[in-house]
Scaffold this motif. Structure first.
Motif, PDB file in Angstrom:
ATOM      1  N   MET A  19     -25.994  19.771  97.750  1.00 50.14           N
ATOM      2  CA  MET A  19     -27.274  19.281  97.276  1.00 50.14           C
ATOM      3  C   MET A  19     -27.061  17.883  96.695  1.00 50.14           C
ATOM      4  O   MET A  19     -26.111  17.655  95.947  1.00 50.14           O
ATOM      5  CB  MET A  19     -27.820  20.247  96.220  1.00 50.14           C
ATOM      6  N   LYS A  20     -27.965  16.989  97.044  1.00 51.04           N
ATOM      7  CA  LYS A  20     -27.876  15.633  96.515  1.00 51.04           C
ATOM      8  C   LYS A  20     -28.112  15.665  95.005  1.00 51.04           C
ATOM      9  O   LYS A  20     -28.851  16.502  94.501  1.00 51.04           O
ATOM     10  CB  LYS A  20     -28.902  14.729  97.196  1.00 51.04           C
ATOM     11  N   VAL A  73     -38.696  21.414  97.449  1.00 47.16           N
ATOM     12  CA  VAL A  73     -37.700  20.393  97.103  1.00 47.16           C
ATOM     13  C   VAL A  73     -36.317  20.802  97.615  1.00 47.16           C
ATOM     14  O   VAL A  73     -35.602  20.006  98.224  1.00 47.16           O
ATOM     15  CB  VAL A  73     -37.670  20.168  95.568  1.00 47.16           C
ATOM     16  N   ASP A  78     -29.769  13.695  92.969  1.00 52.80           N
ATOM     17  CA  ASP A  78     -31.138  13.489  92.503  1.00 52.80           C
ATOM     18  C   ASP A  78     -31.990  14.743  92.726  1.00 52.80           C
ATOM     19  O   ASP A  78     -32.842  15.084  91.898  1.00 52.80           O
ATOM     20  CB  ASP A  78     -31.785  12.265  93.151  1.00 52.80           C
ATOM     21  N   THR A  79     -31.735  15.451  93.810  1.00 51.53           N
ATOM     22  CA  THR A  79     -32.432  16.703  94.067  1.00 51.53           C
ATOM     23  C   THR A  79     -32.032  17.750  93.042  1.00 51.53           C
ATOM     24  O   THR A  79     -32.881  18.486  92.522  1.00 51.53           O
ATOM     25  CB  THR A  79     -32.132  17.225  95.483  1.00 51.53           C
ATOM     26  N   LYS A  80     -30.745  17.792  92.737  1.00 50.95           N
ATOM     27  CA  LYS A  80     -30.250  18.752  91.744  1.00 50.95           C
ATOM     28  C   LYS A  80     -30.907  18.504  90.391  1.00 50.95           C
ATOM     29  O   LYS A  80     -31.371  19.443  89.733  1.00 50.95           O
ATOM     30  CB  LYS A  80     -28.731  18.638  91.632  1.00 50.95           C
ATOM     31  N   ASP A 116     -36.275  20.828 101.521  1.00 45.36           N
ATOM     32  CA  ASP A 116     -36.222  19.453 102.043  1.00 45.36           C
ATOM     33  C   ASP A 116     -34.808  18.886 101.935  1.00 45.36           C
ATOM     34  O   ASP A 116     -34.306  18.257 102.866  1.00 45.36           O
ATOM     35  CB  ASP A 116     -37.200  18.544 101.293  1.00 45.36           C
ATOM     36  N   ASP A 117     -34.168  19.120 100.797  1.00 45.85           N
ATOM     37  CA  ASP A 117     -32.796  18.650 100.618  1.00 45.85           C
ATOM     38  C   ASP A 117     -31.871  19.313 101.629  1.00 45.85           C
ATOM     39  O   ASP A 117     -31.013  18.655 102.224  1.00 45.85           O
ATOM     40  CB  ASP A 117     -32.312  18.936  99.196  1.00 45.85           C
TER      41      ASP A 117
END
Length: 91
Positions: free
Chosen positions: A1-2, A53, A4-6, A56-57
């Motif tokens: 997981m990126k 979210v 910013d997503t996290k 999408d990630d």
């Protein structure tokens, strides 16, 4: 997981956690049923937003990596996972 997503997911989860605690308190205080139901609906909407979210990630990272690789099994696995999750079937 990126990262910013996290971060975004963790912030959303903290808000959802607060909402759930609030509903618990409402029930304990015998609040009006419709008010409780409205808060439950808000929690469900927040969870749906979180799901989007994270999904999408997943599409932008795990699935994209598998689809651009030469590993046919990895590509098949990612597609099967998505079909199971989106279609509600258990893998």
């Amino acid at each position: 997981m990126k990262s910013d997503t996290k971060d975004a997911a963790l912030k959303r989860l903290a808000r959802i956690e607060g909402q759930v605690r609030g509903v618990s308190k409402m029930i304990d205080q015998d609040r009006y049923c419709i008010d409780v139901v409205r808060q439950i609906q808000a929690i469900k909407a927040a969870l749906s937003g979180l799901e989007k979210v994270v999904l999408d990630d997943h599409l932008e990272t795990c699935v994209e990596d598998a689809l651009t690789s030469n590993d046919v099994d990895a590509r098949r696995e990612k597609v099967e996972e998505l079909v199971a999750v989106l279609g509600g079937r258990k893998k």
